[in-house]
Design a protein around this motif. Sequence first.
Motif, PDB file in Angstrom:
ATOM      1  N   PHE A  42      -3.916  53.245 -21.745  1.00  0.00           N
ATOM      2  CA  PHE A  42      -5.200  52.263 -20.666  1.00  0.00           C
ATOM      3  C   PHE A  42      -5.740  50.784 -22.243  1.00  0.00           C
ATOM      4  O   PHE A  42      -5.391  49.801 -21.237  1.00  0.00           O
ATOM      5  CB  PHE A  42      -6.477  52.549 -20.732  1.00  0.00           C
ATOM      6  N   PHE A  43      -5.586  51.251 -22.777  1.00  0.00           N
ATOM      7  CA  PHE A  43      -6.038  49.920 -24.157  1.00  0.00           C
ATOM      8  C   PHE A  43      -4.849  49.537 -24.673  1.00  0.00           C
ATOM      9  O   PHE A  43      -4.925  48.496 -25.631  1.00  0.00           O
ATOM     10  CB  PHE A  43      -6.974  50.282 -25.173  1.00  0.00           C
ATOM     11  N   ASP A  58      -5.673  64.138 -16.542  1.00  0.00           N
ATOM     12  CA  ASP A  58      -6.030  65.186 -15.913  1.00  0.00           C
ATOM     13  C   ASP A  58      -6.523  66.030 -14.684  1.00  0.00           C
ATOM     14  O   ASP A  58      -5.975  64.529 -13.712  1.00  0.00           O
ATOM     15  CB  ASP A  58      -6.457  66.272 -16.995  1.00  0.00           C
ATOM     16  N   ALA A  59      -5.994  66.695 -13.850  1.00  0.00           N
ATOM     17  CA  ALA A  59      -6.548  67.152 -12.542  1.00  0.00           C
ATOM     18  C   ALA A  59      -8.138  66.198 -11.909  1.00  0.00           C
ATOM     19  O   ALA A  59      -7.868  66.368 -11.489  1.00  0.00           O
ATOM     20  CB  ALA A  59      -6.079  68.789 -12.310  1.00  0.00           C
ATOM     21  N   GLY A  60      -8.439  66.243 -12.402  1.00  0.00           N
ATOM     22  CA  GLY A  60      -9.342  65.598 -13.040  1.00  0.00           C
ATOM     23  C   GLY A  60      -9.785  63.952 -12.512  1.00  0.00           C
ATOM     24  O   GLY A  60     -11.002  63.351 -12.904  1.00  0.00           O
ATOM     25  N   PHE A  61      -8.766  63.269 -12.949  1.00  0.00           N
ATOM     26  CA  PHE A  61      -8.218  61.899 -13.149  1.00  0.00           C
ATOM     27  C   PHE A  61      -9.108  61.466 -14.008  1.00  0.00           C
ATOM     28  O   PHE A  61      -9.034  60.476 -14.682  1.00  0.00           O
ATOM     29  CB  PHE A  61      -8.725  61.029 -11.899  1.00  0.00           C
ATOM     30  N   ARG A  62      -9.774  62.397 -15.410  1.00  0.00           N
ATOM     31  CA  ARG A  62      -9.572  62.053 -16.467  1.00  0.00           C
ATOM     32  C   ARG A  62      -8.852  61.543 -17.975  1.00  0.00           C
ATOM     33  O   ARG A  62      -7.548  62.247 -17.904  1.00  0.00           O
ATOM     34  CB  ARG A  62     -10.062  63.047 -17.620  1.00  0.00           C
ATOM     35  N   PRO A  63      -8.326  60.540 -18.007  1.00  0.00           N
ATOM     36  CA  PRO A  63      -6.761  60.054 -19.230  1.00  0.00           C
ATOM     37  C   PRO A  63      -6.838  61.082 -20.198  1.00  0.00           C
ATOM     38  O   PRO A  63      -7.370  61.746 -20.603  1.00  0.00           O
ATOM     39  CB  PRO A  63      -7.491  58.831 -20.276  1.00  0.00           C
ATOM     40  N   ILE A  66     -13.776  55.365 -17.035  1.00  0.00           N
ATOM     41  CA  ILE A  66     -12.093  55.462 -16.900  1.00  0.00           C
ATOM     42  C   ILE A  66     -11.830  56.488 -15.638  1.00  0.00           C
ATOM     43  O   ILE A  66     -11.069  56.058 -14.832  1.00  0.00           O
ATOM     44  CB  ILE A  66     -11.430  55.734 -18.151  1.00  0.00           C
ATOM     45  N   GLN A  67     -12.258  57.893 -15.824  1.00  0.00           N
ATOM     46  CA  GLN A  67     -12.441  59.202 -15.225  1.00  0.00           C
ATOM     47  C   GLN A  67     -12.732  58.349 -13.709  1.00  0.00           C
ATOM     48  O   GLN A  67     -12.225  58.342 -12.740  1.00  0.00           O
ATOM     49  CB  GLN A  67     -13.111  59.786 -15.548  1.00  0.00           C
ATOM     50  N   GLN A  68     -14.789  57.746 -13.853  1.00  0.00           N
ATOM     51  CA  GLN A  68     -14.378  56.792 -13.099  1.00  0.00           C
ATOM     52  C   GLN A  68     -13.512  56.200 -11.958  1.00  0.00           C
ATOM     53  O   GLN A  68     -13.788  56.167 -10.650  1.00  0.00           O
ATOM     54  CB  GLN A  68     -16.461  56.572 -13.131  1.00  0.00           C
TER      55      GLN A  68
END
Length: 123
Positions: free
Chosen positions: A87-88, A76-81, A55-57
């Motif tokens: 999402f689900f 978060d700032a690194g696009f991690r959920p 999901i981050q990618q």
Amino acid sequence: MSENPSLLRSEIKGSTSTVPLTGEGSTSFPSRISSLAADYPTGDVQNFHMFTKIIQQLNRKLDENNLYSHIIQPTDAGFRPLNFDDFFGAGSPSVGVSDYLELQDGDFMLQENGSKLILQQDV
């Protein structure tokens, strides 16, 4: 068994088209990620890490293509959920939970967002 999660993550990373990033249907990346939950329950620690990376990618690729509105928040700032519920769907479903319906061919259908599903027997 569904597709290889590592290959899906690589495919997202190498994608040059925006259609699978935001498109509808079973070939879109969000749909393909969701379908992985049938074989890789989201409650498992290893699977949690795998889904976070995939999901981050996807979120990074959406950001690179200025498709910010398609990033499912919060991240978060690194696009991690920060959670999988967004999402689900609520409760981070996995096979065996009432959100899934097993079809006659052995596949699973995800009932999303608490929608009603009315089944009737053929007569």
